[in-house]
Design an enzyme around this catalytic site. Structure first.
Site, short mmCIF file in Angstrom:
data_model
loop_
_atom_site.label_atom_id
_atom_site.label_comp_id
_atom_site.label_asym_id
_atom_site.label_seq_id
_atom_site.Cartn_x
_atom_site.Cartn_y
_atom_site.Cartn_z
N ARG A 21 0.66 -1.05 -0.07
CA ARG A 21 -0.09 -0.08 0.14
C ARG A 21 0.81 1.17 -0.07
O ARG A 21 2.08 1.08 0.00
CB ARG A 21 -0.79 -0.12 1.14
CG ARG A 21 -0.18 0.26 2.54
CD ARG A 21 -1.16 0.19 3.71
NE ARG A 21 -0.53 0.55 4.75
CZ ARG A 21 -1.23 0.68 6.12
NH1 ARG A 21 -2.37 -0.04 6.09
NH2 ARG A 21 -0.59 1.07 7.13
N ASN A 55 -4.66 8.41 3.86
CA ASN A 55 -4.48 8.05 5.16
C ASN A 55 -3.13 8.06 5.42
O ASN A 55 -2.22 7.88 4.51
CB ASN A 55 -4.62 6.56 5.02
CG ASN A 55 -4.96 5.81 6.42
OD1 ASN A 55 -5.56 6.27 7.17
ND2 ASN A 55 -4.03 4.80 6.58
N GLU A 56 -2.84 8.57 6.68
CA GLU A 56 -1.20 8.63 7.13
C GLU A 56 -0.49 9.15 5.95
O GLU A 56 0.66 8.44 5.62
CB GLU A 56 -0.85 7.20 7.65
CG GLU A 56 -1.80 7.28 9.08
CD GLU A 56 -1.23 5.77 9.65
OE1 GLU A 56 -0.57 4.86 8.88
OE2 GLU A 56 -1.59 5.63 10.63
N GLU A 72 -7.08 6.32 15.63
CA GLU A 72 -6.67 4.87 15.40
C GLU A 72 -5.97 4.65 16.69
O GLU A 72 -4.88 5.39 17.04
CB GLU A 72 -5.83 4.64 14.33
CG GLU A 72 -6.55 4.61 12.89
CD GLU A 72 -5.52 3.85 11.97
OE1 GLU A 72 -4.69 3.29 12.08
OE2 GLU A 72 -5.95 4.51 10.59
N GLU A 126 -2.79 -7.99 7.79
CA GLU A 126 -3.27 -7.29 9.21
C GLU A 126 -4.20 -8.45 9.85
O GLU A 126 -4.71 -8.05 10.71
CB GLU A 126 -3.88 -5.84 9.04
CG GLU A 126 -2.70 -5.02 8.83
CD GLU A 126 -3.39 -3.38 8.51
OE1 GLU A 126 -2.32 -2.81 8.81
OE2 GLU A 126 -4.28 -3.19 8.32
N PHE A 184 -3.32 -10.56 11.61
CA PHE A 184 -3.05 -10.66 13.06
C PHE A 184 -2.94 -9.48 13.95
O PHE A 184 -2.47 -9.50 15.14
CB PHE A 184 -1.66 -11.29 13.18
CG PHE A 184 -1.88 -12.73 12.33
CD1 PHE A 184 -2.38 -13.73 12.83
CD2 PHE A 184 -1.08 -12.95 11.35
CE1 PHE A 184 -2.36 -15.04 12.41
CE2 PHE A 184 -0.82 -14.36 10.84
CZ PHE A 184 -1.44 -15.25 11.20
N HIS A 185 -3.93 -8.64 13.53
CA HIS A 185 -3.71 -7.15 14.16
C HIS A 185 -5.16 -7.23 14.87
O HIS A 185 -6.31 -7.69 14.39
CB HIS A 185 -3.89 -5.99 13.24
CG HIS A 185 -3.81 -4.77 13.69
ND1 HIS A 185 -4.79 -4.18 14.53
CD2 HIS A 185 -2.58 -3.80 13.66
CE1 HIS A 185 -4.41 -2.94 14.66
NE2 HIS A 185 -3.29 -2.69 14.58
C1 GAL Z 1 -2.19 2.50 10.49
C2 GAL Z 1 -3.07 2.63 9.54
C3 GAL Z 1 -4.07 1.49 9.57
C4 GAL Z 1 -3.83 0.22 9.97
C5 GAL Z 1 -3.04 0.37 11.32
C6 GAL Z 1 -2.53 -1.08 11.80
O1 GAL Z 1 -1.00 3.09 10.37
O2 GAL Z 1 -3.50 4.05 9.19
O3 GAL Z 1 -4.89 1.41 8.07
O4 GAL Z 1 -2.78 -0.26 8.96
O5 GAL Z 1 -1.90 1.42 11.23
O6 GAL Z 1 -2.17 -0.63 13.28
#
Ligand code: GAL
Length: 686
Positions: free
Chosen positions: A108, A146-147, A300, A348, A350-351
């Site tokens: 990404r 995003n970021e 987040e 992600e 495992f997040h």
């Molecule tokens: C951020 C991001 C999210 C997700 C998250 C995971 O950097 O904006 O999309 O990837 O981290 O911790």
């Protein structure tokens, strides 16, 4: 629909799930107190699977479903991650590294920020989104990309860099002067000679490096602005944000913050570090300072584990609760998570998430649902008052302080900032994090632990502020360079030496403990041997001894750095004993006009730094509440937040009668907190 007391929400990626999961997802959100879902962040290929082939219906259905359940949407433009077709059809839309490697899709954020095609395609997909979704009653907030933080070194970025430099310097003479190109035969005779700091044999031109950082930040800001304005031309009332990443070096958030309707932040403190709560407090204070009257929200955070560290410790429910209340105490208008439903596929999976793969009947889901409900029950919170103490922190100075050609790479600006912040945090002193252009009204004490770069206007402004009564304390290596990285001439700290009554002559990083000269890595061609000798290197420290004027300060140790200073008239509080500045002053201060300047010219141990800054707080007449170890204390509106981050039972003096809103418990004059406990105390009853 009016804004709730707190936004409570999460990223939700319905495009990753079959439709029959959507309704259950939203029903569960409602049960967990969620009132905001961030949707669409990475959905470009689902919205436009092939160029100009639009599939927006599903997103409208998602918005309808949210609306039906009273959940608002933070609708994102999907431009952070372009679909693979963009890279195939227009390879120049993908970013190139400093080494010349073009990045690939299937991760990404691989876009080049200056690519004209990328920008056109962004405008097209944002328009398609606006055509169908602007004005939808679910949409409460727009979320651009995003970021942001991509840097690219391609030819398009080189051309854009030249345009940016022309605007900054006017002509080549201006550029050559600012960049000091007489050094190492770098004179620029044609704009086309200018390049981004691509891979090179040895140290880069520091002014080129710094300007490229500035340019990269501005180039991305242009992307943000273009989308924001596109949104505003259709929907002039819904606020627009993009999510920051705390102290992130990639872009200058101070320049960005003024362009946002609402500042929002992503925060992922490492649960394996007990003291990461101090870092997250500092990020919250930065965001509050950036947001000003508009406020800020935590966009987040992780409910438990993340997936991006090599080893990802799980977060205890108690810790999550502490972190959440910390953000609320420090002014957050919203608390959101990444993400609602744990991913089943992709990097992600495992997040952690609010709805884990193991389902709803889990300790984890019950806990976050209870937390959401608890947050939703909080009364009107009011604003966090402006702090009397501020830390000075500018991105260009951070960038200048992390270049490779400095006297030491161990004097990390952010680490210095943290050390000084920690003293205020432990003492319960609320601290803003301001830039050199920010107003200092109401600030009594300005701490500048890592102000390596100060521009001329700031030097003049700070001098005047001190003369008018401000108290300003510098850390080591202060005011060393100007905005072009040019070494300031004359005694240091440049621009303040006369106010301080000192003449700084030489910076003296402390030597390492003695090494075998044959093991010095710079002499060794053998990488294994270099690694070995590096790992054996030990930073030496020297003693710091209080003087008569510093009587009452503890003896301490100095780490990393010393400065050779000749004193004309300053009050010296502590001196070096041993090391390259043996006998010289390490901590000193002078009254100047109606104010005061101080200098801590080294990295003292925590106890000594605490004692020194404690005195600085006293001298500046800053109100300091009685400190209780491990307990974070913040007043927001009429409420006092107490958070016990330690493992011991603590008693906090709180005069009068108070009630804890979370438990209903009433207290008189003192509040007891067990390990991990949080209290939100109402105003004292008279
Ligand atoms: C951020 C991001 C999210 C997700 C998250 C995971 O950097 O904006 O999309 O990837 O981290 O911790």
């Amino acid at each position: 629909m009016a804004e709730p007391t707190l936004w409570i929400g999460a990223d939700w990626n319905p495009e990753q799930w079959p439709r029959d999961v959507w309704r259950t997802d939203v029903e569960l959100m409602v049960r967990a107190g969620v009132n905001l879902a961030t949707v669409g962040v990475f959905s470009w290929s689902s919205l436009e699977p092939r160029p100009d082939e639009w599939r927006i219906d599903w997103l409208v259905d998602v918005l309808d479903l949210l609306h039906e359940h009273g959940v608002r949407a933070d609708l994102a433009t999907p431009t952070a991650s372009p679909p693979p077709w963009l890279a195939r059809l227009w390879p120049e839309t993908s970013a190139v590294t400093a080494e010349g490697v073009r990045l690939s899709p299937f991760s990404r954020n691989h876009f080049c920020p200056t690519s004209a095609v990328y920008r056109e395609r962004c405008a097209a997909v944002v328009q398609a989104l606006l055509d169908r979704c602007a004005g939808h009653p679910a949409v409460a907030l727009w979320h651009v990309g995003n970021e942001f933080g991509q840097t690219c070194f391609c030819d398009s970025c080189a051309a854009a860099f030249r345009v940016w430099l022309r605007e900054r310097y006017g002509d080549l003479d201006g550029l050559n002067r600012a960049w000091g190109t007489a050094v190492w035969s770098q004179g620029v005779g044609d704009w086309d000679d200018v390049l981004p700091p691509r891979a090179a044999p040895y140290l880069h031109n520091p002014a080129q490096l710094l300007d490229f950082r500035r340019f990269a930040s501005d180039a991305q800001l242009e992307l943000f602005r273009a989308q924001r304005d596109q949104i505003r031309s259709v929907d002039a009332t819904t606020p627009v944000t993009t999510n920051f990443m705390g102290f992130f070096a990639g872009v200058d958030y101070r320049r960005w913050a003024r362009e946002l309707d609402l500042v929002s932040d992503d925060s992922y403190p490492d649960p394996s570090r007990a003291d990461a709560v101090v870092d997250s407090a500092m990020s919250s204070d930065l965001m509050r300072s950036l947001g000003g009257d508009r406020g800020w929200m935590l966009m987040e955070q992780a409910a438990s584990t993340v997936n991006f560290r090599p080893h990802n410790a799980a977060k205890s429910p108690a810790r999550l609760r502490r972190e959440v209340f910390q953000a609320v105490a420090r002014g957050a208008r919203g608390l959101c998570w990444f993400q609602w439903h744990q991913a089943a596929q992709g990097p992600e999976r495992f997040h952690s998430a609010l709805l884990p793969a193991a389902g709803t009947d889990t300790r984890h889901h019950r806990m976050v649902a209870a937390l959401g409900t608890e947050l939703a029950g909080l009364p009107d919170l009011g604003e966090v008052p402006r702090a009397e103490v501020a830390l000075l922190f500018d991105w260009p100075s951070w960038w200048a302080g992390t270049q490779r050609d400095l006297p030491s790479d161990r004097l990390d600006p952010l680490a210095q900032l943290r050390r000084w912040y920690r003293v205020c945090w432990q003492r319960g002193v609320l601290t803003d994090v301001l830039g050199s252009g920010d107003a200092l009204d109401g600030v009594r004490l300005l701490l500048a632990p890592s102000a390596v770069l100060l521009d001329d206007a700031t030097v003049a402004r700070l001098r005047a502020w001190v003369r008018d009564g401000g108290h300003l304390w510098f850390g080591p290596f202060a005011s060393a360079v100007d905005e072009t990285t040019r070494l300031r001439q004359g005694p240091f700290p440049s621009g303040f030496a006369d106010l301080l009554g000192v003449r700084g002559e030489e910076w003296h990083p402390l030597p390492d403990d003695q090494l075998d000269p044959d093991a010095d890595p710079s002499r060794s061609a053998d990488p294994d041997r270099s690694a070995l000798s590096l790992s054996k290197r030990r930073q030496s420290t020297v003693a710091l001894v209080p003087t008569d004027l510093g009587a009452g300060l503890p003896r301490g140790r100095a780490d990393i750095w010393a400065e050779w200073l000749e004193v004309d008239s300053a009050d010296v509080w502590a001196r070096f004993q041993g090391g390259p500045a043996d006998g010289g002053p390490a901590v000193l201060t002078s009254a100047a006009g109606a104010g005061r300047v101080g200098l801590v010219s080294t990295v003292p141990d925590a106890a000594l730094l605490d004692a020194v800054l404690g005195r600085a707080l006293d001298l500046a007449r800053v109100a300091v509440p009685p400190a209780v170890p491990d307990v974070e204390r913040v007043v927001r509106g009429g409420l006092t937040f107490l958070i016990n981050h330690g493992q011991e039972v603590r008693t906090v003096p709180v005069p009068g009668a108070t009630t804890d809103l979370l438990s209903g418990t009433r207290y008189r004059d003192a509040v007891e907190l067990h390990a991990d406990e949080v209290r939100v105390l109402t105003k004292e009853e008279v």
